[in-house]
Design an enzyme around this catalytic site. Structure first.
Site, PDB file in Angstrom:
ATOM      1  CG  HIS A   1      21.147 -57.279-110.434  1.00 46.97           C
ATOM      2  ND1 HIS A   1      20.349 -58.475-110.541  1.00 46.97           N
ATOM      3  CD2 HIS A   1      21.227 -56.654-111.959  1.00 46.97           C
ATOM      4  CE1 HIS A   1      19.936 -58.472-111.598  1.00 46.97           C
ATOM      5  NE2 HIS A   1      20.165 -57.634-112.468  1.00 46.97           N
TER       6      HIS A   1
ATOM      7  CB  CYS B   1      16.961 -56.643-112.024  1.00 47.65           C
ATOM      8  SG  CYS B   1      17.368 -55.810-113.459  1.00 47.65           S
TER       9      CYS B   1
ATOM     10  CD  GLU C   1      21.510 -59.520-107.125  1.00 45.25           C
ATOM     11  OE1 GLU C   1      20.906 -58.463-106.567  1.00 45.25           O
ATOM     12  OE2 GLU C   1      21.204 -60.044-108.209  1.00 45.25           O
TER      13      GLU C   1
HETATM   14  N1  GLN Z   1      14.951 -58.491-118.637  1.00 48.71           N
HETATM   15  C1  GLN Z   1      14.943 -57.462-117.971  1.00 48.71           C
HETATM   16  C2  GLN Z   1      15.639 -55.901-118.674  1.00 48.71           C
HETATM   17  O1  GLN Z   1      16.403 -56.353-119.451  1.00 48.71           O
HETATM   18  C3  GLN Z   1      15.277 -57.500-116.640  1.00 48.71           C
HETATM   19  C4  GLN Z   1      17.060 -57.706-116.352  1.00 48.71           C
HETATM   20  C5  GLN Z   1      17.289 -58.492-115.237  1.00 48.71           C
HETATM   21  O2  GLN Z   1      16.425 -58.931-114.262  1.00 48.71           O
HETATM   22  N2  GLN Z   1      18.767 -58.584-115.038  1.00 48.71           N
HETATM   23  O3  GLN Z   1      15.573 -55.156-118.296  1.00 48.71           O
END
Ligand code: GLN
Length: 551
Positions: free
Chosen positions: A515, A391, A517
């Site tokens: 994600h 992410c 995970e």
């Molecule tokens: N802050 C980033 C976004 O909003 C990544 C979000 C995250 O890592 N969950 O796109």
């Protein structure tokens, strides 16, 4: 479980309920105890689900600080929930929904909305019965279709916040058949200075429960060691339960061993017996064989993975730790996590990074620690160390490439530097119009199409993957052509959104906007994590980093 046609039992509703409360203090591992009991019931052949009740006023965990509450866990339907739901998914092997997390905020919001809509026909709207009815409805609906539903009440008995929930459970038990409900209370059994196990805190918390009309059927004592027989007897006597209803849940080295410990104590048999499930259970000898084999598997190798984050708290990255562990089970590798604070100076963290066999840059929000994360990506890229970006970690890999490979000075994500001359990560034009922060988050399971012949296709061994998301920003479509040069490829996309990236000038460099995970399970390790560990093992063979486990 087949439905009995004679009783007319509605198969859409869960049949049996295990209510789990906690005493003495929070953070005892009540959720792990409940999830472990659930695992054993699942091993015995039952469909088990769980409900986590969080007595806070937040509607969901989405806005909560990971420092206070640990990570925000994301469900496939996009629900942002307490990390305990992650434990239930990992232990039970099921996918849950947002309805499996009941909060005070959700309940009150709904009751107040109904009041405003005139649904209560002029009645005075009260905690009893309106709030308690709503709580009971939510528990029954979440249990639908399962054989057994575990309901864990967050916090500690005696908290003002949990009162309406405990009252709802009291009513609930009265509305069901006695053999369909079991109350389990998990407490702390501390040691006195002379090393004696003390039962008084347990006695007090059971007294507190009884004062609100709840009598526990089962008591589980969390302790460093198993409870001594005379301690169990004393708890039984003072808390009005039979001695064989008192169980130990001592500390174990790995949470996945708790089901084995609890089974050894006989908690599963007791619960099944009380709920009338014994006749339908699978035969005992081979019930937990598979789980035991998984969680006690020998490790032949050992690697160190650097996790470059901004919260020096293991719970803030719980699912990543677990996913690394699952990849370790899959590859028979002891995977140690080396914590690297992204906020530290370059020199400090460079030292830790250089000893690692692989680097993970996790997700996150806001600017703190991002320069450290970009430096960690750069280090992994330049040193040829296996890298996984999750992410925000994926986004920072794009920023590193833009800045340090393509020479786009001061390139950044517009989230972190709104003035950057090169916003390689930005809101999509459609999102910028809907500036309302809450509304623009992309949440839950989304499918990604994978380019054939890429590393991503090999990692997933498929032409598509579905992972859970929680982000707002995207690779800026205006920069995609320019970014796909000098080694970098976007190897997965969902329409115009870039979802996966990799480098062809590196042994293993992989990033995902998702994600993964959150989908990892002990028996179904997440493909990117497995691929990372395998790449680290391969490179330790050639570079000599890492070592054989000493036996
Ligand atoms: N802050 C980033 C976004 O909003 C990544 C979000 C995250 O890592 N969950 O796109």
């Amino acid at each position: 479980m087949p439905t009995d046609p004679d009783t007319g039992y509605d198969p859409s509703l869960g049949r049996k309920f295990v209510f789990v409360t906690g005493g003495v203090m929070s953070g005892l591992g009540k959720g792990i105890t409940a999830a472990s009991t659930g695992r054993l019931l699942a091993n015995a052949g039952f469909d088990v689900t769980a409900v986590k009740v969080d007595p806070y006023l937040n509607v969901d965990a989405g806005t909560m600080n990971p420092y206070e509450h640990g990570e925000v866990y994301v469900l496939k339907d996009g629900g942002e929930v307490d990390l305990d739901l992650g434990n239930y998914e990992r232990f039970l092997g099921t996918d849950m929904t947002f309805d499996h997390n009941v909060t005070t905020g959700k309940t009150y919001q709904h009751v107040i909305e109904r009041e405003r809509a005139g649904d209560y026909l002029g009645k005075t709207v009260q905690i009893i019965p309106h709030v308690t009815d709503d709580i009971k409805r939510r528990i029954r609906e979440a249990a639908a279709g399962s054989d057994v539903c575990l309901v864990e009440i967050g916090g500690t008995v005696g908290d003002i916040e949990s009162m309406p929930f405990l009252e709802a459970l009291r009513q609930f038990a009265n509305e069901e058949e006695p053999e369909d409900i079991l109350f389990a209370h998990v407490t702390l059994v501390p040691y006195s200075q002379n090393g004696e196990q003390k039962t008084k805190p347990t006695q007090h918390s059971v007294k507190e429960l009884r004062s609100i009309g709840l009598q526990p059927d089962v008591l589980v004592g969390r302790c460093e060691e198993r409870l001594a027989p005379d301690v169990k007897e004393k708890i039984a006597l003072f808390c009005d339960v039979p001695t064989d209803a008192v169980f130990s849940n001592p500390d174990v080295e790995d949470v996945y061993h708790v089901p084995l410990m609890v089974e050894d104590e006989g908690l599963d048999e007791f619960v099944m017996d009380r709920l009338g499930l014994t006749d339908e259970a699978l035969p005992k000898p081979d019930r937990s064989t598979r789980w035991r084999e998984l969680v006690t598997r020998d490790r032949e190798k050992e690697i160190d993975v650097a996790l470059v984050g901004k919260y020096a708290l293991e719970d803030a990255y719980m699912s990543i730790h677990e996913a690394l562990k699952h990849a370790g089970i899959h590859t028979r590798t002891e995977v140690n996590t080396l914590w690297v604070d992204a906020d530290e100076t370059e020199d400090q963290h460079a030292e830790r990074l250089t000893t690692a066999d692989a680097v993970v840059v996790p997700g996150g929000f806001g600017s703190r620690g991002t320069e450290g994360k970009i430096e960690a990506v750069r280090y992994a890229r330049e040193a040829g160390v296996p890298f996984l970006g999750l992410c925000l970690g994926f986004q920072m890999a794009v920023v590193d490439h833009a800045r340090n490979v393509l020479g786009l000075a001061d390139a950044h994500s517009a989230e972190i530097d709104p003035e950057t001359p090169h916003p390689v990560i930005d809101l999509l034009p459609s999102q910028s119009e809907a500036e309302d922060m809450g509304g623009t988050m992309r949440l839950g399971a989304h499918e990604t199409e994978i380019k054939p012949g890429t590393l991503a296709a090999a990692v997933y061994d498929a032409d598509a993957c579905t992972e859970r998301h929680r982000h707002r920003y995207e690779v800026n479509p205006k920069y995609i052509d320019e970014l796909e040069a000098d080694g970098l490829t976007f190897s997965g996309h969902a329409d115009t959104r870039m979802e996966l990236l990799e480098r062809d000038d590196h042994p293993f460099f992989f990033g995902t906007q998702a994600h993964p995970e959150f989908r990892s399970r002990p028996d179904r390790a997440s493909p990117p994590f497995v691929a990372l560990v395998e790449a680290a093992l391969e490179s330790t063979d050639t570079t000599g980093r890492g070592a054989d486990v000493r036996l």
